[in-house]
Design an enzyme around this catalytic site. Structure first.
Site, short mmCIF file in Angstrom:
data_model
loop_
_atom_site.label_atom_id
_atom_site.label_comp_id
_atom_site.label_asym_id
_atom_site.label_seq_id
_atom_site.Cartn_x
_atom_site.Cartn_y
_atom_site.Cartn_z
N LYS A 13 0.82 -1.22 0.00
CA LYS A 13 0.00 0.00 0.00
C LYS A 13 0.85 1.26 0.00
O LYS A 13 0.59 2.19 -0.75
CB LYS A 13 -0.93 0.04 1.23
CG LYS A 13 -1.89 -1.12 1.34
CD LYS A 13 -2.89 -0.92 2.47
CE LYS A 13 -2.26 -0.80 3.85
NZ LYS A 13 -1.54 -1.99 4.33
N ARG A 86 -9.02 1.06 9.14
CA ARG A 86 -8.56 -0.29 9.51
C ARG A 86 -9.62 -1.04 10.29
O ARG A 86 -9.41 -2.20 10.64
CB ARG A 86 -7.31 -0.15 10.37
CG ARG A 86 -6.02 -0.38 9.57
CD ARG A 86 -4.92 -0.28 10.54
NE ARG A 86 -3.71 -0.95 10.31
CZ ARG A 86 -2.64 -0.39 9.73
NH1 ARG A 86 -2.71 0.79 9.18
NH2 ARG A 86 -1.50 -1.04 9.69
N ARG A 125 11.69 -6.07 4.97
CA ARG A 125 11.50 -4.64 4.70
C ARG A 125 12.53 -3.79 5.45
O ARG A 125 12.82 -4.03 6.61
CB ARG A 125 10.09 -4.21 5.12
CG ARG A 125 9.83 -2.74 4.89
CD ARG A 125 8.37 -2.43 4.74
NE ARG A 125 7.64 -2.51 6.00
CZ ARG A 125 6.32 -2.26 6.08
NH1 ARG A 125 5.63 -1.96 5.01
NH2 ARG A 125 5.72 -2.35 7.24
N ARG A 158 11.89 -1.29 10.93
CA ARG A 158 10.88 -0.69 11.82
C ARG A 158 10.66 -1.59 13.02
O ARG A 158 10.67 -2.81 12.88
CB ARG A 158 9.56 -0.55 11.07
CG ARG A 158 9.42 0.75 10.33
CD ARG A 158 8.24 0.75 9.41
NE ARG A 158 6.99 0.27 10.00
CZ ARG A 158 5.82 0.28 9.36
NH1 ARG A 158 5.75 0.75 8.13
NH2 ARG A 158 4.73 -0.16 9.94
N ARG A 169 0.43 -8.25 14.15
CA ARG A 169 -0.17 -7.34 13.15
C ARG A 169 -1.02 -8.10 12.14
O ARG A 169 -2.06 -7.63 11.71
CB ARG A 169 0.94 -6.54 12.44
CG ARG A 169 1.63 -5.56 13.39
CD ARG A 169 2.88 -5.00 12.78
NE ARG A 169 2.62 -4.12 11.67
CZ ARG A 169 3.47 -3.89 10.67
NH1 ARG A 169 4.63 -4.53 10.64
NH2 ARG A 169 3.16 -3.06 9.72
P1 AMP Z 1 1.23 0.99 9.15
O1 AMP Z 1 2.46 1.75 8.83
O2 AMP Z 1 0.04 1.43 8.34
O3 AMP Z 1 1.43 -0.51 9.10
O4 AMP Z 1 0.86 1.36 10.67
C1 AMP Z 1 1.75 1.11 11.74
C2 AMP Z 1 1.00 1.08 13.06
O5 AMP Z 1 0.34 2.35 13.28
C3 AMP Z 1 -0.12 0.06 13.15
O6 AMP Z 1 0.35 -1.24 13.49
C4 AMP Z 1 -1.00 0.67 14.24
O7 AMP Z 1 -0.42 0.51 15.51
C5 AMP Z 1 -0.93 2.17 13.90
N1 AMP Z 1 -1.96 2.56 12.92
C6 AMP Z 1 -1.75 3.03 11.66
N2 AMP Z 1 -2.90 3.30 11.05
C7 AMP Z 1 -3.89 3.00 11.94
C8 AMP Z 1 -5.30 3.06 11.89
N3 AMP Z 1 -5.96 3.48 10.80
N4 AMP Z 1 -6.00 2.66 12.99
C9 AMP Z 1 -5.36 2.25 14.10
N5 AMP Z 1 -4.02 2.15 14.20
C10 AMP Z 1 -3.29 2.53 13.14
#
Ligand code: AMP
Length: 213
Positions: A13, A86, A125, A158, A169
């Protein structure tokens, strides 16, 4: 035009959103990037969300929606969402926010990748500590090991791409985010792309889907 990219963490994404937002002059909204920036700057919001991010759990819906509304209120470009919504609650919150602004979601694109593939990708990654560019040690390594091709800064893993957090996750995705597929399928502007191909091939496929009337 407002677009949502859906898919497992690691489905591509972020990579696709960077390409598409440039190509279509849209505003790339990554809630994950917003939270990581706040965390790095050690703001109050960053401290509030740290525990969730580090554990691979979702930040509470109410807080996510508040942060987004305050950041997007003045944006006039089309929005390209990556990592949001999400949960069904977030999707409902987004629907009512768009409705209050007389806008709508034009397309939801699901990047379909198997769970085995995303687990493999997340483990490989690497993210640039300077510009945030994403690499993969197997399929898209930098020219010089651990150094960003674009800005020369070191690459990092990360915290939430570490093995113990990856499984959490994926579980969170299955439990809380996957129901969004049915939610948006019912909405009529749902598209699916095979996300297992190269980033260039996926970008081409997604662009073609979005060109459809
Ligand atoms: P991502 O980079 O999109 O994988 O997001 C990393 C982390 O940020 C996730 O594992 C959540 O802890 C938090 N996070 C990001 N977007 C959301 C969302 N829309 N709702 C809740 N938590 C989020």
């Amino acid at each position: 035009m407002n677009i949502i990219l859906l898919g497992y963490p690691g489905s591509g994404k972020g990579t696709q959103a960077k390409v598409l937002s440039q190509k279509l002059n849209m505003f790339h909204v990554s809630t994950g990037d917003i939270f990581r920036e706040e965390l790095a700057k050690k703001t109050q919001l960053g401290q509030e969300v740290a525990g969730y991010l580090n554990a691979g759990r979702l930040v509470p819906d109410k807080l996510v929606l508040e942060v987004l509304k305050s950041r997007l209120g003045a944006e006039t470009r089309g929005l390209l969402f990556d990592g949001f919504p999400r949960t069904v609650e977030q999707a409902e919150g987004l629907d009512s926010w768009f409705m209050s602004r007389g806008q709508a979601i034009d397309a939801v694109v699901f990047l379909n990748v198997t769970e085995e593939e995303v687990a493999r990708r997340l483990g490989a990654r690497r993210t640039c500590t300077g510009c945030g560019r994403i690499y993969n040690t197997i399929s898209a390594p930098p020219a010089k090991e651990n150094v960003c091709d674009a800005c020369g800064k070191p690459l990092m893993v990360r915290d939430d791409d570490k093995p113990a957090v990856i499984e959490r996750r994926l579980q969170v995705y299955r439990d809380q985010t996957e129901p969004l597929l049915a939610y948006y399928r019912a909405s009529g502007s749902f598209y699916e792309a095979d996300g297992s191909q190269s980033p260039e091939a996926v970008a081409e496929k997604v662009s073609a889907l979005l060109r459809k009337p």
